[in-house]
Design an enzyme around this catalytic site. Structure first.
Site, PDB file in Angstrom:
ATOM      1  N   CYS A  13       5.011   9.420  -0.125  1.00 24.00           N
ATOM      2  CA  CYS A  13       3.652   9.949  -0.060  1.00 24.00           C
ATOM      3  C   CYS A  13       3.489  10.922  -1.202  1.00 24.00           C
ATOM      4  O   CYS A  13       4.268  11.859  -1.315  1.00 24.00           O
ATOM      5  CB  CYS A  13       3.404  10.647   1.277  1.00 24.00           C
ATOM      6  SG  CYS A  13       1.803  11.502   1.324  1.00 24.00           S
ATOM      7  N   HIS A  66       9.352   6.927   7.971  1.00 25.50           N
ATOM      8  CA  HIS A  66      10.036   7.038   6.679  1.00 25.50           C
ATOM      9  C   HIS A  66      11.489   7.409   6.973  1.00 25.50           C
ATOM     10  O   HIS A  66      11.787   8.055   7.977  1.00 25.50           O
ATOM     11  CB  HIS A  66       9.364   8.083   5.797  1.00 25.50           C
ATOM     12  CG  HIS A  66       8.047   7.628   5.243  1.00 25.50           C
ATOM     13  ND1 HIS A  66       7.866   7.306   3.923  1.00 25.50           N
ATOM     14  CD2 HIS A  66       6.852   7.414   5.845  1.00 25.50           C
ATOM     15  CE1 HIS A  66       6.615   6.920   3.724  1.00 25.50           C
ATOM     16  NE2 HIS A  66       5.970   6.980   4.882  1.00 25.50           N
ATOM     17  N   HIS A 125       5.076   4.425  12.410  1.00 21.33           N
ATOM     18  CA  HIS A 125       5.249   4.386  10.952  1.00 21.33           C
ATOM     19  C   HIS A 125       6.321   5.401  10.601  1.00 21.33           C
ATOM     20  O   HIS A 125       6.102   6.606  10.736  1.00 21.33           O
ATOM     21  CB  HIS A 125       3.895   4.738  10.317  1.00 21.33           C
ATOM     22  CG  HIS A 125       3.881   4.825   8.827  1.00 21.33           C
ATOM     23  ND1 HIS A 125       3.351   3.831   8.036  1.00 21.33           N
ATOM     24  CD2 HIS A 125       4.314   5.785   7.966  1.00 21.33           C
ATOM     25  CE1 HIS A 125       3.442   4.176   6.757  1.00 21.33           C
ATOM     26  NE2 HIS A 125       4.029   5.366   6.694  1.00 21.33           N
ATOM     27  N   ARG A 172       0.843  -1.208   0.000  1.00 22.66           N
ATOM     28  CA  ARG A 172       0.000   0.000   0.000  1.00 22.66           C
ATOM     29  C   ARG A 172       0.876   1.256   0.000  1.00 22.66           C
ATOM     30  O   ARG A 172       1.062   1.899  -1.014  1.00 22.66           O
ATOM     31  CB  ARG A 172      -0.932  -0.021   1.233  1.00 22.66           C
ATOM     32  CG  ARG A 172      -2.140   0.899   1.114  1.00 22.66           C
ATOM     33  CD  ARG A 172      -1.865   2.364   1.440  1.00 22.66           C
ATOM     34  NE  ARG A 172      -1.321   2.533   2.794  1.00 22.66           N
ATOM     35  CZ  ARG A 172      -0.807   3.679   3.225  1.00 22.66           C
ATOM     36  NH1 ARG A 172      -0.765   4.742   2.441  1.00 22.66           N
ATOM     37  NH2 ARG A 172      -0.302   3.773   4.445  1.00 22.66           N
ATOM     38  N   ASP A 173       1.518   1.577   1.107  1.00 22.21           N
ATOM     39  CA  ASP A 173       2.261   2.827   1.176  1.00 22.21           C
ATOM     40  C   ASP A 173       3.495   2.781   0.281  1.00 22.21           C
ATOM     41  O   ASP A 173       3.890   3.789  -0.312  1.00 22.21           O
ATOM     42  CB  ASP A 173       2.689   3.103   2.630  1.00 22.21           C
ATOM     43  CG  ASP A 173       3.044   4.560   2.862  1.00 22.21           C
ATOM     44  OD1 ASP A 173       2.523   5.431   2.141  1.00 22.21           O
ATOM     45  OD2 ASP A 173       3.858   4.843   3.756  1.00 22.21           O
TER      46      ASP A 173
END
Lengths: 298, 298
Positions: free
Chosen positions: B235, B204, B202, B9-10
């Site tokens: 994103c 990055h 979460h 997904r991400d």
């Protein structure tokens, strides 16, 4: 927290493109402009084995000498110290002597066992200290050996216990295999054999653990961390080793953790991007040059 | 320590190359083979805004259903939940609803203020829980906003305090600006408003702080960490955001820190390299695929 800029030495020595002295001096000047005050600029190694360091003397004669800026040179044996001392007014302020923790890696890197290398260190260290140079002992492969695997903490402890007087202990994760728990264990072990010597750590980001290890070092008593502008570098004798942790990314992490480094992250990131272009690397491993500082300046 | 695989997904949603459903299913299957058991496989977003997620229904109908494997779908509003519930037997096991901590980013990402988005969450969460779905609230940009800068801890705390019942809280460093001290502060703040809800984080790795943050999360009470095989992703609405921390590199870090993840690092690294080739990325941000596990298997 002190950041020791090792890009001009460890960063460059594994890069294929051999840079002219003037570009190395430009790298050092940019490091100073970004706020770095302790810079490893050369290695007295055999030019046939480490061609990038063949101009060590010329680099030391050419870098700007400024109050508060200290230069470090890597030394592997007595001949290296002879070269450093022969520079007289252009001497480095410090020498960094490397002993490799595993015999197999030591033989491949320096042609002798760990014990022989340590014996040679004691003689070199005494002469260097007599000459007024600051002496660091770096224990390479302290977190693991690429040829024989795990390195016991006791092995690293015993090397330091047998090293004789020294001004600083640097523990190096030469192949970037270490994890934070090892940092903490090694720090505790150092205190059993060297209660007061300042501790410095040297991390590579080969498996993305380098910055987590840096934070573990901060919290377990290390007071200096090696890093290279751009995150360039590696080790020509360690398979699959990649760059040092990047000065700009480390400074971002530490500055935002309320630890003063004196490093201007934006200037450091620009220097990292610049050396990357000189080396034909695009992008460099450092991330700050692309991502930018945060919060953004208003 | 649980690793939630969010690559399908991400990881994928910011990649330009839109993959066929079969490749996404291959990615999920490789994740399962590597030991991952909780996998975010789709987002119910507008296909015109996130083309990579246009086949969300087809992905959920196609992924292998195995005992112990749970699938998560991102939901942004009631319409997204409708799509999830309409799948009936192919429903996800969980929904992950995102509220963005800063109004400016929330407006750009979801077309409404944080408060409006949170109000919508409460209604969606109630319906989802009534339907038997596990509900996670992710607070995006909890560590900083790309448009307005710092986000106060109190802002994140207040969002969670107003969220109503939920099964899990996930705090997201959407733009990869966070540092370990923020992780610790946010964990403490969560405990003042949500004493028992499991905490998930979460990260990055945009500024190379992601793995240091992961270790801080482990030590401050988080029990789950998001990561993507290959470290792919970003994103589409956050400038200069880069990939999630990589599953294989995180598993290396945690496994060697004596935290069981159940993830086979070598299989995970192979999966990361594989999805990189499907996306035309060489190399992927994950490092394990190049460096290899350590110590080497004997």
């Amino acid at each position: 927290m002190e950041i020791v800029e090792v890009g001009p030495r460890d960063g460059l020595q594994n890069e294929k493109r051999v840079l002219p002295t003037s570009v190395k001096v430009g790298y050092v000047s940019r490091a100073i402009a970004a706020g770095l005050r302790r810079i490893e600029v050369a290695a007295f190694a055999r030019p046939d084995r480490v061609p990038q360091m063949a101009d060590a003397e010329e680099v030391l004669r050419s870098v700007p000498r400024r109050p508060g800026v200290r230069y470090v040179a890597l030394v592997l044996n007595g001949r290296g110290l002879d070269r450093a001392l022969a520079l007289e007014a252009a001497r480095p302020d410090e020498i960094n002597y490397v002993v490799v923790a595993s015999d197999e890696f030591s033989r491949r890197n320096q042609g002798m066992s760990t014990a022989s290398s340590l014996g040679a260190f004691r003689a070199v260290a005494e002469r260097a200290r007599d000459a007024g140079l600051f002496v660091t002992l770096t224990v390479a492969a302290a977190f693991g050996c690429p040829f024989t695997g795990s390195v016991p903490v006791s092995r690293v402890r015993d090397i330091v216990a047998d090293a004789g007087p020294l001004d600083e202990i640097c523990l190096a994760d030469t192949i970037g295999a270490g994890v934070p728990g090892q940092v903490t264990e090694l720090a505790a072990a150092m205190r059993t054999v060297a209660p007061v010597a300042p501790l410095r750590a040297h991390f590579h980001n080969t498996r993305n653990t380098g910055y987590a290890n840096a934070i573990a070092a901060v919290t377990s008593g290390f007071v200096a961390l090696d890093a290279s502008l751009g995150g360039i570098g590696g080790c020509p004798f360690a398979p699959a080793a990649t760059g040092n942790i990047a000065t700009e990314d480390l400074a971002y992490l530490l500055n935002r953790s309320a630890l003063k480094t004196g490093v201007d992250v934006t200037a450091a990131a620009a220097a990292g991007t610049w050396i990357g272009s000189e080396l034909g690397l695009a992008p460099v491993p450092a991330q700050l040059g692309r991502a930018g500082d945060f919060p953004l300046a208003s």
